[in-house]
Write a protein that holds these residues in place. Structure first.
Motif, mmCIF file in Angstrom:
data_model
loop_
_atom_site.group_PDB
_atom_site.id
_atom_site.type_symbol
_atom_site.label_atom_id
_atom_site.label_comp_id
_atom_site.label_asym_id
_atom_site.label_seq_id
_atom_site.Cartn_x
_atom_site.Cartn_y
_atom_site.Cartn_z
ATOM 1 N N CYS A 227 0.847 -1.187 0.000
ATOM 2 C CA CYS A 227 0.000 0.000 0.000
ATOM 3 C C CYS A 227 0.889 1.246 0.000
ATOM 4 C CB CYS A 227 -0.901 -0.005 1.231
ATOM 5 S SG CYS A 227 -1.915 1.494 1.403
ATOM 6 N N PRO A 228 0.769 2.118 -1.001
ATOM 7 C CA PRO A 228 1.630 3.305 -1.070
ATOM 8 C C PRO A 228 1.427 4.272 0.100
ATOM 9 C CG PRO A 228 -0.152 3.461 -2.676
ATOM 10 C CD PRO A 228 -0.174 2.073 -2.127
ATOM 11 N N ILE A 229 0.213 4.336 0.635
ATOM 12 C CA ILE A 229 -0.048 5.255 1.757
ATOM 13 C C ILE A 229 0.581 4.710 3.030
ATOM 14 C CG2 ILE A 229 -1.829 6.376 3.132
ATOM 15 C CD1 ILE A 229 -3.636 6.344 0.718
ATOM 16 N N CYS A 230 0.480 3.404 3.254
ATOM 17 C CA CYS A 230 1.123 2.795 4.426
ATOM 18 C C CYS A 230 2.642 2.915 4.330
ATOM 19 C CB CYS A 230 0.726 1.318 4.538
ATOM 20 S SG CYS A 230 -0.987 1.058 5.071
ATOM 21 N N GLU A 231 3.177 2.817 3.115
ATOM 22 C CA GLU A 231 4.615 2.965 2.919
ATOM 23 C C GLU A 231 5.060 4.386 3.253
ATOM 24 O OE1 GLU A 231 4.914 -0.347 -0.705
ATOM 25 O OE2 GLU A 231 5.141 1.792 -1.123
#
Length: 209
Positions: A26-30
């Motif tokens: 997930c790009p947001i979690c990253e």
């Protein structure tokens, strides 16, 4: 139960968290993990606010029958786990086994609840509390299960690229579009200048003739 990222990008959209809901990158979690790795994350108020904003929120889906709207049949209810599910679990556990089968077709119970409109942190939200569990006048038939929705199929999964694009507000694409537009405009100017030069040459040739 599923998790979402809220207020994503310029459109303030809501997306399912790819990591928490589907077990994928997930790009947001990253992005949140990178911020959390900052040594000042626990002391910097601005960083803490960003971390909180990027944290996925837990939501829950229910198949319900609204006793005030029986003709509608089975509905899907989507609500915050913190503002309802948490209280539901507490009420079930407080019943010491009497409410464990509240959702069962034959032995289940009707939940009486109330909803309060609350304000906090600059926005309005709804807080839902269980008042009591009531006995049903008659059990629901097994055929009711055939009309129920498969809740696992409802959370929508988007691609990593789509979520990243929304999260970054399409900055890269906009830059590319601007670059292409500038290049196209430049080509048109060059083409227009070349045409003007050719027209001037033709006029000079006519004068000489």
């Amino acid at each position: 139960t599923y998790l979402v990222h809220k207020n994503v990008g310029g459109g303030q959209e809501t997306f399912c968290c790819l990591r928490k809901t589907f077990g994928k990158n997930c790009p947001i979690c990253e992005a949140r993990a990178k911020l959390a790795a900052n040594p000042e994350a626990n002391d910097d108020k601005e960083l803490k606010a960003k971390l909180k904003a990027l944290k996925p929120s837990e939501r829950q889906l229910f198949n319900i029958i609204d006793r005030s709207d029986l003709d509608a049949g089975i509905k899907i209810w989507d609500f915050s786990q913190w503002n309802f599910g948490k209280n539901l679990v507490e009420k079930v556990e407080a019943g010491e086994g009497k409410h464990d089968l509240f959702a069962d077709l034959e032995e289940g119970l009707t939940i009486k609840l109330h909803v309060l409109q609350e304000k906090g942190a600059g926005y309005t939200f709804f807080d839902c509390k269980v008042d009591e569990f009531q006995e049903r006048k008659k059990p629901y038939p097994e055929s009711m299960m055939e009309k129920a929705f498969c809740l696992d199929d409802i959370p929508k999964e988007v691609s990593y690229e789509t979520l990243k694009k929304a999260f970054l507000m399409e900055e890269e694409d906009e830059d590319e579009d601007d670059s292409e537009l500038e290049e196209e405009t430049s080509k048109k100017k060059k083409k227009s200048k070349k045409k003007d030069d050719d027209d001037e040459d033709e006029d000079e040739d006519k004068d000489e003739e």
